[in-house]
Design a protein around this motif. Structure first.
Motif, PDB file in Angstrom:
ATOM      1  N   LYS A  63       0.838  -1.309   0.097  1.00 24.40           N
ATOM      2  CA  LYS A  63       0.000   0.122   0.117  1.00 24.40           C
ATOM      3  C   LYS A  63       0.798   1.277   0.036  1.00 24.40           C
ATOM      4  CE  LYS A  63      -3.939  -0.081   1.837  1.00 24.40           C
ATOM      5  NZ  LYS A  63      -5.000   0.016   2.899  1.00 24.40           N
ATOM      6  N   GLN A  68      -3.390   3.886  -2.080  1.00 19.21           N
ATOM      7  CA  GLN A  68      -3.591   3.058  -3.294  1.00 19.21           C
ATOM      8  C   GLN A  68      -2.621   1.929  -3.155  1.00 19.21           C
ATOM      9  OE1 GLN A  68      -6.220   3.744  -5.515  1.00 19.21           O
ATOM     10  NE2 GLN A  68      -6.749   5.232  -3.954  1.00 19.21           N
ATOM     11  N   TRP A  69      -2.820   0.934  -4.092  1.00 19.78           N
ATOM     12  CA  TRP A  69      -1.967  -0.174  -4.056  1.00 19.78           C
ATOM     13  C   TRP A  69      -1.022   0.088  -5.120  1.00 19.78           C
ATOM     14  CZ3 TRP A  69      -2.069  -3.392  -0.072  1.00 19.78           C
ATOM     15  CH2 TRP A  69      -3.234  -3.849   0.588  1.00 19.78           C
TER      16      TRP A  69
END
Length: 199
Positions: A63, A68-69
């Motif tokens: 993360k 966001q990833w």
């Protein structure tokens, strides 16, 4: 949410692609996502290559600071060898159990366990012979106490088995409770400090 589950939203890129992504498992701190996607290189086993077996590999994504990833990366050998499935990161965020049809197994998909070392490497996967069978063994879940494992046998039945002491994950202590005002019983802000009584 308060009144039920929210509408599912796609996790989006860079996790989702035009190919297959599945079997997600998130570490207990919420910072690492493990999942499988197509093994483009194909299996290393000559037998599986001859059979044109469709395979998956285990990937992970961290993360980012914006929530966001990040771009997923394929876990290195010895995790990914032939066809891997159903990775599950345990509550200690260091013990990974996954299924594989690598050579030397008992048949079909067998479960293996690997531990993340302090150097950031994965230990050689150990077959979970106390649970593996000639059928497909997948989708492990370990009880909070760390003593029992539940898994799917032969793609249909849920089994439970006691985990040998030498294969149990790192001990986790779960503390749960509510801090409320004595009069109003409303929740109040609080800081909880956990200390080792011996040190």
């Amino acid at each position: 949410e308060k009144d039920g589950w929210s509408v599912p939203q796609s996790i989006g890129a860079p996790i989702n692609t035009d190919s297959y992504e599945g079997f997600p498992s998130i570490s207990s701190d919420g910072e690492t996502l493990y999942f499988v996607k197509e093994n483009i290189e194909g299996p290393q086993s000559k037998e599986l290559r001859r059979e044109n077996t469709f395979c998956y590999s285990v990937f992970k994504s961290e993360k980012l600071s914006n929530g966001q990833w990040g771009n997923p990366t394929k876990l290195p050998y010895p995790i990914n060898l032939d066809c891997e499935k159903a990775p599950k990161i345990m509550a200690d965020s260091r013990t990974l159990i996954f299924s594989s049809n690598r050579p030397g197994g008992m048949g079909d998909y067998d479960m293996y366990q690997s531990t993340l070392t302090p150097l950031g490497d994965w230990s050689n996967p150990v077959p979970l012979t106390f649970a593996n069978s000639s059928q497909s063994d997948q989708l492990p879940t370990i009880a909070a106490e760390g003593d029992l494992m539940y898994f799917i046998y032969n793609n249909q039945d849920i089994y439970s088995v006691e985990i040998p002491m030498e294969l149990r994950q790192f001990v986790n202590n779960i503390v749960q409770g509510n801090i409320v005002d004595a009069d109003s019983k409303e929740g109040i802000p609080a800081k909880v400090i956990v200390r080792n009584a011996l040190t």
